[in-house]
Design a protein around this motif. Structure first.
Motif, PDB file in Angstrom:
ATOM      1  N   ASP A  10      -3.260  -7.250  -7.186  1.00 36.88           N
ATOM      2  CA  ASP A  10      -3.406  -8.528  -7.356  1.00 36.88           C
ATOM      3  C   ASP A  10      -2.371  -9.423  -7.969  1.00 36.88           C
ATOM      4  N   SER A  11      -1.263  -8.923  -8.377  1.00 36.19           N
ATOM      5  CA  SER A  11      -0.221  -9.493  -9.079  1.00 36.19           C
ATOM      6  C   SER A  11       1.013  -8.927  -8.500  1.00 36.19           C
ATOM      7  N   ILE A  12       2.128 -10.093  -8.558  1.00 33.31           N
ATOM      8  CA  ILE A  12       3.331  -9.805  -7.770  1.00 33.31           C
ATOM      9  C   ILE A  12       4.393  -9.629  -9.340  1.00 33.31           C
ATOM     10  N   ASP A  13       3.801  -9.394 -10.322  1.00 33.24           N
ATOM     11  CA  ASP A  13       4.735  -9.119 -11.494  1.00 33.24           C
ATOM     12  C   ASP A  13       5.418  -7.762 -11.655  1.00 33.24           C
ATOM     13  N   PHE A  14       6.585  -7.737 -12.101  1.00 36.55           N
ATOM     14  CA  PHE A  14       7.104  -6.422 -12.468  1.00 36.55           C
ATOM     15  C   PHE A  14       7.366  -6.312 -14.053  1.00 36.55           C
ATOM     16  N   PRO A  15       7.460  -4.961 -14.331  1.00 36.45           N
ATOM     17  CA  PRO A  15       7.851  -4.885 -15.750  1.00 36.45           C
ATOM     18  C   PRO A  15       9.376  -4.972 -15.983  1.00 36.45           C
ATOM     19  N   PRO A  16      10.013  -5.300 -16.970  1.00 36.74           N
ATOM     20  CA  PRO A  16      11.381  -5.609 -17.019  1.00 36.74           C
ATOM     21  C   PRO A  16      12.089  -4.429 -16.553  1.00 36.74           C
ATOM     22  N   ALA A  17      12.992  -4.783 -15.965  1.00 39.52           N
ATOM     23  CA  ALA A  17      14.054  -3.727 -15.221  1.00 39.52           C
ATOM     24  C   ALA A  17      14.586  -2.901 -16.168  1.00 39.52           C
ATOM     25  N   ASP A  18      14.952  -3.058 -17.404  1.00 41.35           N
ATOM     26  CA  ASP A  18      15.583  -2.424 -18.371  1.00 41.35           C
ATOM     27  C   ASP A  18      14.553  -1.274 -19.007  1.00 41.35           C
ATOM     28  N   LEU A  19      13.186  -1.230 -18.584  1.00 47.12           N
ATOM     29  CA  LEU A  19      12.475  -0.330 -18.945  1.00 47.12           C
ATOM     30  C   LEU A  19      12.435   0.947 -17.636  1.00 47.12           C
ATOM     31  N   ALA A  20      13.235   0.761 -16.884  1.00 51.29           N
ATOM     32  CA  ALA A  20      13.207   1.719 -15.709  1.00 51.29           C
ATOM     33  C   ALA A  20      13.818   3.337 -16.400  1.00 51.29           C
ATOM     34  N   LEU A  21      13.459   4.277 -15.629  1.00 53.54           N
ATOM     35  CA  LEU A  21      13.739   5.521 -16.241  1.00 53.54           C
ATOM     36  C   LEU A  21      15.058   6.002 -16.107  1.00 53.54           C
ATOM     37  N   ARG A  22      15.526   7.127 -16.939  1.00 57.13           N
ATOM     38  CA  ARG A  22      17.081   7.463 -16.767  1.00 57.13           C
ATOM     39  C   ARG A  22      17.134   8.679 -15.689  1.00 57.13           C
ATOM     40  N   ASP A  23      15.974   9.241 -15.683  1.00 59.67           N
ATOM     41  CA  ASP A  23      16.032  10.464 -14.730  1.00 59.67           C
ATOM     42  C   ASP A  23      14.611  10.322 -13.761  1.00 59.67           C
ATOM     43  N   PRO A  24      14.598   9.991 -12.898  1.00 60.63           N
ATOM     44  CA  PRO A  24      15.553   9.785 -11.977  1.00 60.63           C
ATOM     45  C   PRO A  24      16.204   8.305 -12.116  1.00 60.63           C
ATOM     46  N   ASN A  25      17.284   8.038 -11.984  1.00 60.15           N
ATOM     47  CA  ASN A  25      17.894   6.785 -12.640  1.00 60.15           C
ATOM     48  C   ASN A  25      17.526   5.720 -11.764  1.00 60.15           C
ATOM     49  N   GLY A  26      16.878   4.760 -12.606  1.00 58.28           N
ATOM     50  CA  GLY A  26      16.267   3.490 -12.153  1.00 58.28           C
ATOM     51  C   GLY A  26      14.930   3.556 -11.523  1.00 58.28           C
ATOM     52  N   LEU A  27      14.210   4.439 -11.591  1.00 54.89           N
ATOM     53  CA  LEU A  27      12.946   4.452 -11.215  1.00 54.89           C
ATOM     54  C   LEU A  27      11.912   3.622 -12.208  1.00 54.89           C
ATOM     55  N   LEU A  28      11.441   2.517 -11.653  1.00 51.98           N
ATOM     56  CA  LEU A  28      10.646   1.682 -12.595  1.00 51.98           C
ATOM     57  C   LEU A  28       9.144   1.552 -12.442  1.00 51.98           C
ATOM     58  N   ALA A  29       8.974   1.567 -11.213  1.00 49.89           N
ATOM     59  CA  ALA A  29       7.501   1.267 -11.013  1.00 49.89           C
ATOM     60  C   ALA A  29       7.015   2.047  -9.586  1.00 49.89           C
ATOM     61  N   ALA A  30       5.562   2.010  -9.217  1.00 48.90           N
ATOM     62  CA  ALA A  30       5.069   2.253  -8.034  1.00 48.90           C
ATOM     63  C   ALA A  30       4.071   1.480  -7.725  1.00 48.90           C
ATOM     64  N   GLY A  31       3.713   1.717  -6.228  1.00 45.02           N
ATOM     65  CA  GLY A  31       2.615   1.045  -5.808  1.00 45.02           C
ATOM     66  C   GLY A  31       2.814  -0.555  -5.200  1.00 45.02           C
ATOM     67  N   GLY A  32       1.712  -1.422  -5.495  1.00 44.76           N
ATOM     68  CA  GLY A  32       1.870  -2.646  -4.681  1.00 44.76           C
ATOM     69  C   GLY A  32       1.961  -2.834  -3.132  1.00 44.76           C
ATOM     70  N   ASP A  33       2.649  -3.916  -2.755  1.00 41.08           N
ATOM     71  CA  ASP A  33       2.694  -3.651  -1.500  1.00 41.08           C
ATOM     72  C   ASP A  33       4.306  -4.333  -0.974  1.00 41.08           C
ATOM     73  N   LEU A  34       4.459  -4.549   0.120  1.00 43.19           N
ATOM     74  CA  LEU A  34       5.795  -5.263   0.622  1.00 43.19           C
ATOM     75  C   LEU A  34       5.549  -6.669   1.128  1.00 43.19           C
ATOM     76  N   SER A  35       4.683  -7.202   0.471  1.00 39.16           N
ATOM     77  CA  SER A  35       4.301  -8.783   0.832  1.00 39.16           C
ATOM     78  C   SER A  35       5.606  -9.546   0.534  1.00 39.16           C
ATOM     79  N   LEU A  36       5.718 -10.642   1.064  1.00 34.42           N
ATOM     80  CA  LEU A  36       7.004 -11.590   1.037  1.00 34.42           C
ATOM     81  C   LEU A  36       7.066 -11.990  -0.524  1.00 34.42           C
TER      82      LEU A  36
END
Length: 238
Positions: A10-36
């Motif tokens: 029920d939220s379109i907010d993301f965690p800060p991008a600089d919290l993404a994993l180093r391995d695999p490089n850049g993976l930040l989050a999962a789930g949600g949807d592909l809504s506009l």
């Protein structure tokens, strides 16, 4: 950090991008949807979706980030020669859904594709909303190459390209970059390094630098509109 974030439905907010994993490089989050709204929020924060059909939606922000500053476009001798032939025409936004379908076709090196049916539908909605755009290269009435991506502020986020004939995707990219440069765009996001993009002048910058540029340029007003069915029959520069 050793785990990724699961997005609230029920939220379109993301965690800060600089919290993404180093391995695999850049993976930040999962789930949600592909809504506009969620996709717009993602790009505004330097994040993009990339996943397979058998995976949940995965969201990425790699470090370093592959980018192209429009003034750094590089044309090899062979590409200059291909451009001078002028045996093609180039259009913008004439065949967006055909372009993304062509980009989703399996490549010679693999039978897999990350552009799922849900992705195609979601980016078609972005296109109809005025965010996603395509460039098409035609020869003798046949679509032989192209690309698509997202435009926001003075940023263009490249997503994918395809070629059915030699240099066709590069020709599309050259026309895109030159048009964006004319409009005053600051940066083209190429996401991750590839030899294909590097041959055109793309390079890597730290994610922190990318995010600073993004925060400055994403809401900058640009004095232009994307027109349907532009057609460039000839290219004057060489």
């Amino acid at each position: 950090m050793s785990s990724i974030y699961w997005l609230e439905p029920d939220s379109i907010d993301f965690p800060p991008a600089d919290l993404a994993l180093r391995d695999p490089n850049g993976l930040l989050a999962a789930g949600g949807d592909l809504s506009l709204p969620r996709l717009v929020s993602a790009y505004q924060n330097g994040i993009f979706p990339w996943f397979d059909d058998d995976q949940p939606i995965l969201w990425w922000s790699p470090d370093p980030r592959c980018v192209l500053f429009p003034d750094q476009l590089y044309l090899s001798k062979s590409l200059r020669k291909a451009l001078r032939k002028q045996d093609y025409s180039v259009t913008f936004d004439r065949a967006f859904e055909t372009v993304i379908t062509s980009c989703s076709a399996p490549r010679a090196s693999t039978s897999e594709t990350w552009i799922t049916e849900d992705m195609k539908q979601a980016y078609a909605e972005l296109h109809h909303a005025g965010f996603a755009h395509s460039v098409e290269v035609w020869r003798n009435g046949e679509l032989v190459g192209g690309l698509y991506g997202i435009a926001m502020g003075r940023m263009f986020f490249g997503e994918s390209m395809f070629s059915k004939q030699r240099d066709a995707s590069k020709i599309a990219f050259v026309y895109l970059v030159e048009q964006l440069r004319t409009w005053g765009y600051y940066l083209i996001d190429c996401q991750v390094h590839s030899d294909h993009l590097a041959s055109l002048g793309a390079g890597e910058i730290p994610r922190s630098e990318f995010l600073k540029i993004l925060n400055r340029e994403i809401n900058t007003d640009v004095q232009h509109t994307w027109h349907m069915n532009w057609c460039y029959q000839k290219r004057e520069s060489s």
